[in-house]
Design a protein around this motif. Sequence first.
Motif, PDB file in Angstrom:
ATOM      1  N   ASN A 136       0.857  -1.173   0.000  1.00  0.00           N
ATOM      2  CA  ASN A 136       0.000   0.000   0.000  1.00  0.00           C
ATOM      3  C   ASN A 136       0.902   1.234   0.000  1.00  0.00           C
ATOM      4  O   ASN A 136       2.133   1.121  -0.033  1.00  0.00           O
ATOM      5  N   GLY A 181      -4.581   1.034  -3.229  1.00  0.00           N
ATOM      6  CA  GLY A 181      -5.339   1.960  -2.392  1.00  0.00           C
ATOM      7  C   GLY A 181      -5.765   3.204  -3.122  1.00  0.00           C
ATOM      8  O   GLY A 181      -6.879   3.305  -3.621  1.00  0.00           O
ATOM      9  N   ASP A 192      -5.304   1.648  -8.084  1.00  0.00           N
ATOM     10  CA  ASP A 192      -4.023   0.991  -7.855  1.00  0.00           C
ATOM     11  C   ASP A 192      -3.123   1.315  -9.042  1.00  0.00           C
ATOM     12  O   ASP A 192      -3.596   1.486 -10.165  1.00  0.00           O
ATOM     13  N   GLY A 218      -5.390  -5.822   2.723  1.00  0.00           N
ATOM     14  CA  GLY A 218      -4.157  -6.059   1.986  1.00  0.00           C
ATOM     15  C   GLY A 218      -3.837  -7.537   1.848  1.00  0.00           C
ATOM     16  O   GLY A 218      -3.415  -7.997   0.776  1.00  0.00           O
TER      17      GLY A 218
END
Length: 272
Positions: A136, A181, A192, A218
């Motif tokens: 992330n 994210g 993303d 995640g």
Amino acid sequence: MNPPVALTVAGTDSGGAAGTAADLATFAALGVHGACVITAVTAQDTTGVSDIHAVPVATVEAQLHAVFDDLPVAAVKTGMLGSADAVELVARVCAGRPLVVDPVLVATSGALLGGEDVRRAYLDHLLPVATVVTPNLDEARALLDHDGSPEELAVALAGRAAGAARRRRVETSGCAVIVTGGDPAATGECTDWFAEPGEPPVPISHPAIPTANDHGTGCTYSSALAAHLAHGATVHDAAERAAAYVTRQLAISRTWTLGRGRGPIAHTQEKK
């Protein structure tokens, strides 16, 4: 016909939202037989991590060989590895296999799950042999030790992994990077950023689900990606399918009231 086999190498979550609990549930939901190697046992709930017990590296290695000597593993996914020695071990034993690396350095609660030696081990040992890494934004910044936009970090991390592979003379086509994210505030979408060495970054957009029940997102994303790789998908297609799967699961759990903190992403299926 046998299902494909995927292996998760990660820590436990006593609350059942993240870690191997999330990975094995996701594998099963996507038609993959899941095997597991435990790297750490955590005392964890929706409010945070209160204790971590690292499994000895020799025991981690024994688990890896037990799986690889017996099962036809089609994809490996790593989560929390906990120590530089464990990162180096996984890089050595899992090299040459489809390998999804979720570089778990910071828990959802903000708890640190790896120090500077772990960060360096990821960059120098594990990323050069990975198929795809899925940080992330916070994890990407932690790995590279500088700020930047998600697309900039994806490109920089892909280049860093490729450079490390060349220095180590690793035979690889390069590690793809997906910084997950994005900021859904302006558009109602999450974006993303997918990058491969030497190529411009590509956005992968999917609907944003407004919810605080996102603990384990995640882990679920990276294990879904590994499951689709095990089924034979390309990395980019697996990334798109994993994002769609996570979106569906967040939509299921958005109304839940489990736990006192950030509730779990759903690992159940929606009732028809």
